[in-house]
Design a protein around this motif. Structure first.
Motif, PDB file in Angstrom:
ATOM      1  N   MET A   1      60.066  60.621 103.228  1.00  0.00           N
ATOM      2  CA  MET A   1      61.179  60.220 102.936  1.00  0.00           C
ATOM      3  C   MET A   1      62.356  61.243 102.947  1.00  0.00           C
ATOM      4  SD  MET A   1      62.681  58.567  99.490  1.00  0.00           S
ATOM      5  CE  MET A   1      62.866  59.978  98.570  1.00  0.00           C
ATOM      6  N   VAL A   2      63.305  61.104 103.792  1.00  0.00           N
ATOM      7  CA  VAL A   2      64.395  61.957 103.785  1.00  0.00           C
ATOM      8  C   VAL A   2      65.820  61.161 103.494  1.00  0.00           C
ATOM      9  CG1 VAL A   2      65.799  63.453 105.426  1.00  0.00           C
ATOM     10  CG2 VAL A   2      63.315  62.842 105.788  1.00  0.00           C
ATOM     11  N   SER A   3      66.176  61.767 102.451  1.00  0.00           N
ATOM     12  CA  SER A   3      67.382  61.469 101.816  1.00  0.00           C
ATOM     13  C   SER A   3      68.410  62.380 101.692  1.00  0.00           C
ATOM     14  CB  SER A   3      67.148  60.971  99.999  1.00  0.00           C
ATOM     15  OG  SER A   3      66.115  60.117  99.926  1.00  0.00           O
ATOM     16  N   PHE A   4      69.667  61.796 101.919  1.00  0.00           N
ATOM     17  CA  PHE A   4      71.016  62.617 102.231  1.00  0.00           C
ATOM     18  C   PHE A   4      71.823  62.088 101.209  1.00  0.00           C
ATOM     19  CE2 PHE A   4      69.151  62.097 106.194  1.00  0.00           C
ATOM     20  CZ  PHE A   4      69.056  63.428 106.816  1.00  0.00           C
ATOM     21  N   THR A   5      72.620  63.102 100.472  1.00  0.00           N
ATOM     22  CA  THR A   5      73.722  62.731  99.558  1.00  0.00           C
ATOM     23  C   THR A   5      74.956  63.048 100.420  1.00  0.00           C
ATOM     24  OG1 THR A   5      72.485  63.672  97.701  1.00  0.00           O
ATOM     25  CG2 THR A   5      75.031  63.655  97.552  1.00  0.00           C
ATOM     26  N   ILE A   6      75.872  61.888 100.155  1.00  0.00           N
ATOM     27  CA  ILE A   6      77.281  61.674 101.142  1.00  0.00           C
ATOM     28  C   ILE A   6      78.309  61.787 100.006  1.00  0.00           C
ATOM     29  CG2 ILE A   6      78.455  60.478 102.747  1.00  0.00           C
ATOM     30  CD1 ILE A   6      75.722  59.399 103.652  1.00  0.00           C
ATOM     31  N   LEU A   7      79.301  62.580  99.905  1.00  0.00           N
ATOM     32  CA  LEU A   7      80.322  62.533  99.182  1.00  0.00           C
ATOM     33  C   LEU A   7      81.492  61.940  99.989  1.00  0.00           C
ATOM     34  CD1 LEU A   7      80.449  65.888  97.684  1.00  0.00           C
ATOM     35  CD2 LEU A   7      79.269  63.987  96.813  1.00  0.00           C
ATOM     36  N   ALA A   8      82.494  60.968  99.328  1.00  0.00           N
ATOM     37  CA  ALA A   8      83.345  60.190  99.766  1.00  0.00           C
ATOM     38  C   ALA A   8      84.460  59.969  99.010  1.00  0.00           C
ATOM     39  CB  ALA A   8      82.776  58.904 100.203  1.00  0.00           C
ATOM     40  N   GLY A   9      85.883  60.377  99.597  1.00  0.00           N
ATOM     41  CA  GLY A   9      87.051  60.466  98.869  1.00  0.00           C
ATOM     42  C   GLY A   9      87.822  59.236  99.314  1.00  0.00           C
ATOM     43  N   GLY A  10      89.126  59.076  98.512  1.00  0.00           N
ATOM     44  CA  GLY A  10      89.851  57.776  98.986  1.00  0.00           C
ATOM     45  C   GLY A  10      90.973  57.902  98.288  1.00  0.00           C
ATOM     46  N   TYR A  11      91.906  56.741  98.272  1.00  0.00           N
ATOM     47  CA  TYR A  11      93.073  56.931  97.472  1.00  0.00           C
ATOM     48  C   TYR A  11      92.866  56.050  96.103  1.00  0.00           C
ATOM     49  CZ  TYR A  11      95.506  57.779 101.979  1.00  0.00           C
ATOM     50  OH  TYR A  11      95.927  58.340 103.185  1.00  0.00           O
ATOM     51  N   ASP A  12      92.264  57.197  95.170  1.00  0.00           N
ATOM     52  CA  ASP A  12      92.102  56.680  93.822  1.00  0.00           C
ATOM     53  C   ASP A  12      91.970  58.043  93.048  1.00  0.00           C
ATOM     54  OD1 ASP A  12      89.539  57.496  94.708  1.00  0.00           O
ATOM     55  OD2 ASP A  12      89.150  55.271  95.533  1.00  0.00           O
ATOM     56  N   VAL A  13      91.176  58.083  91.929  1.00  0.00           N
ATOM     57  CA  VAL A  13      91.165  59.331  91.097  1.00  0.00           C
ATOM     58  C   VAL A  13      89.798  59.730  91.116  1.00  0.00           C
ATOM     59  CG1 VAL A  13      93.251  58.904  90.092  1.00  0.00           C
ATOM     60  CG2 VAL A  13      91.260  57.901  89.247  1.00  0.00           C
ATOM     61  N   PHE A  14      88.771  59.524  92.234  1.00  0.00           N
ATOM     62  CA  PHE A  14      87.449  60.011  92.028  1.00  0.00           C
ATOM     63  C   PHE A  14      86.920  60.221  93.497  1.00  0.00           C
ATOM     64  CE2 PHE A  14      86.898  55.452  92.267  1.00  0.00           C
ATOM     65  CZ  PHE A  14      86.376  55.331  93.287  1.00  0.00           C
ATOM     66  N   VAL A  15      85.772  61.038  93.591  1.00  0.00           N
ATOM     67  CA  VAL A  15      84.937  61.236  94.821  1.00  0.00           C
ATOM     68  C   VAL A  15      83.398  60.714  94.401  1.00  0.00           C
ATOM     69  CG1 VAL A  15      83.543  62.971  96.037  1.00  0.00           C
ATOM     70  CG2 VAL A  15      86.062  63.402  95.668  1.00  0.00           C
ATOM     71  N   ALA A  16      83.000  59.558  95.222  1.00  0.00           N
ATOM     72  CA  ALA A  16      82.038  58.929  94.971  1.00  0.00           C
ATOM     73  C   ALA A  16      80.951  59.647  95.786  1.00  0.00           C
ATOM     74  CB  ALA A  16      82.305  57.711  95.832  1.00  0.00           C
ATOM     75  N   ALA A  17      79.672  59.453  95.213  1.00  0.00           N
ATOM     76  CA  ALA A  17      78.364  60.012  96.056  1.00  0.00           C
ATOM     77  C   ALA A  17      77.618  58.978  95.882  1.00  0.00           C
ATOM     78  CB  ALA A  17      77.855  61.130  94.796  1.00  0.00           C
ATOM     79  N   TYR A  18      77.004  59.036  97.266  1.00  0.00           N
ATOM     80  CA  TYR A  18      75.956  57.972  97.784  1.00  0.00           C
ATOM     81  C   TYR A  18      74.745  58.826  97.979  1.00  0.00           C
ATOM     82  CZ  TYR A  18      80.135  54.729  98.483  1.00  0.00           C
ATOM     83  OH  TYR A  18      81.349  54.002  98.671  1.00  0.00           O
ATOM     84  N   LEU A  19      73.681  57.911  97.770  1.00  0.00           N
ATOM     85  CA  LEU A  19      72.275  58.501  98.474  1.00  0.00           C
ATOM     86  C   LEU A  19      71.896  57.521  99.495  1.00  0.00           C
ATOM     87  CD1 LEU A  19      70.210  60.378  97.756  1.00  0.00           C
ATOM     88  CD2 LEU A  19      69.108  58.806  96.479  1.00  0.00           C
ATOM     89  N   PHE A  20      71.784  58.346 100.789  1.00  0.00           N
ATOM     90  CA  PHE A  20      71.136  57.293 101.760  1.00  0.00           C
ATOM     91  C   PHE A  20      69.825  57.866 102.125  1.00  0.00           C
ATOM     92  CE2 PHE A  20      70.796  57.521 106.681  1.00  0.00           C
ATOM     93  CZ  PHE A  20      70.546  56.208 106.689  1.00  0.00           C
ATOM     94  N   ASN A  21      68.769  56.750 102.474  1.00  0.00           N
ATOM     95  CA  ASN A  21      67.515  57.178 102.531  1.00  0.00           C
ATOM     96  C   ASN A  21      67.213  56.545 104.039  1.00  0.00           C
ATOM     97  OD1 ASN A  21      64.707  56.492 102.938  1.00  0.00           O
ATOM     98  ND2 ASN A  21      64.548  56.549 100.617  1.00  0.00           N
TER      99      ASN A  21
END
Length: 376
Positions: A1-21
């Motif tokens: 398994m290879v997993s990647f963490t992806i950070l994502a910003g936007g027009y709000d007040v947080f940065v989201a973290a996603y896990l892509f497998n």
């Protein structure tokens, strides 16, 4: 398994973290880390991926620093410094240790040094760089910054110029510009090198094998030219191509978004150019398209841009997109994309046919819109 963490910003007040497998093609929302308002563009430190910088794209613009853990969770903001103006739409960390941030709304920006012992701490000494106003009714809209050698290149969407900034007395200042077609609105740029036909380069007086690719928002075109000699050399447009997909719906209105030229690898030996369309008018049921181009016949009199394919994404106005890292884990095969409008969420596409095509492999709908990504 290879997993990647992806950070994502936007027009709000947080940065989201996603896990892509990448083995199961799953994309999960892991966390939301609180930031200042509108972290619409984020950038990693070039040598320390545990440090993240984010803009606050608001009237009193700002630049913030954070640390990031292995799961993609951000610390509280460690330091905050003014962007020097209104509405910073872009920031990038430079190899020098400084962070460049430019204000779309006020036609200016700063290149802010960081502490040599702690890159999360800003040295608030950099002057504001103000770009000359173009002829009315146009106004300066710097939209990006790209480091090239000792220079920082800044496309000005309102001024139809790419400003050339160079170090001067410990800071950066304007040394010249590269003119762009009138009314084209240069938004984002990329630079690529190819081994050229040297006899043709000499005969045509093209100064180097570096090529400047410019994505023009107002005309939805992609252009290529040599990088002229500093500070105010000129270089003609070698080729220009429309990025607009065929047969758009009546009432569609296009504005180009992002340009990416990922580094070549064994699996992807051709440096295809990926550019996003943003339809701000009547939407296509297939969503906005990513256009894939190839730079062909470099260094010859037949040099040009060849459209390879339009890939419809199901996304409304993709402003930011980013390929995964080419660090031995296979991340360079995958592209994260989201829209600034609509509710299509974040999607992961996989490059196929050596990069000539994109295949949708994962979608997450937990957050409707995102504007910027970095992969850890």
């Amino acid at each position: 398994m290879v997993s990647f963490t992806i950070l994502a910003g936007g027009y709000d007040v947080f940065v989201a973290a996603y896990l892509f497998n990448s083995a199961t093609n799953s994309l999960s929302l892991v966390s939301k880390s609180t930031t200042g308002p509108s972290p619409s563009w984020i950038s990693l430190h070039p040598t320390n991926q545990s440090i993240l910088y984010a803009v606050n794209e608001v009237t009193s613009g700002a630049l913030q620093s954070f640390t990031v853990d292995s799961a993609g969770t951000l610390s509280p903001a460690i330091d905050t410094v003014s962007s020097g103006g209104n509405g910073p739409a872009f920031a990038t960390a430079l190899s020098t240790g400084s962070v460049a941030i430019f204000n779309y709304g006020s036609g200016d920006g700063r290149i802010v040094p960081t502490n040599s012992c702690d890159a999360t701490k800003f040295i608030d000494s950099a002057p504001t760089i103000s770009f000359p106003a173009p002829l009315a009714p146009s106004v300066s809209h710097p939209h990006m910054a790209l480091e090239h050698g000792s220079e920082v290149l800044v496309p000005d969407l309102g001024g139809d110029r790419i400003w050339r900034l160079a170090p001067s007395a410990g800071n950066y200042s304007i040394q010249g510009f590269i003119p762009q077609p009138a009314g084209s609105g240069p938004r984002h740029i990329a630079i690529s090198s190819k081994r050229l036909n040297l006899s043709y380069v000499v005969s045509s007086k093209r100064s180097s094998d570096d090529r400047l690719f410019t994505l023009h928002e107002l005309t939805s075109t992609l252009t290529v030219q040599a990088i002229p000699a500093a500070p105010n050399g000129t270089a003609f447009i070698i080729a220009s191509a429309s990025i607009v997909p065929p047969d758009p719906p009546s009432g569609a209105s296009f504005a180009a978004g992002e340009i990416l030229i990922p580094k070549t690898t064994t699996d992807f030996p051709t440096p295809y150019i990926y550019v996003s369309n943003r339809n701000v008018g009547v939407q296509d049921s297939r969503g906005d398209a990513i256009a894939i181009f190839e730079h062909v016949n470099a260094g010859t009199d037949k040099e040009g841009l060849e459209l390879v394919k339009h890939v419809y994404t199901g996304i409304d106005q993709p402003r930011g997109m980013e390929f995964g890292p080419a660090d031995g884990r296979g991340g360079e095969a995958f592209l994260a994309v989201a829209g600034v409008a609509g509710s299509a969420g974040t999607k992961i596409f996989k490059r196929t046919e050596g990069g000539k095509n994109l295949e949708l492999v994962a979608t997450n709908l937990d957050i409707p819109t995102r504007t910027t990504f970095v992969w850890l």
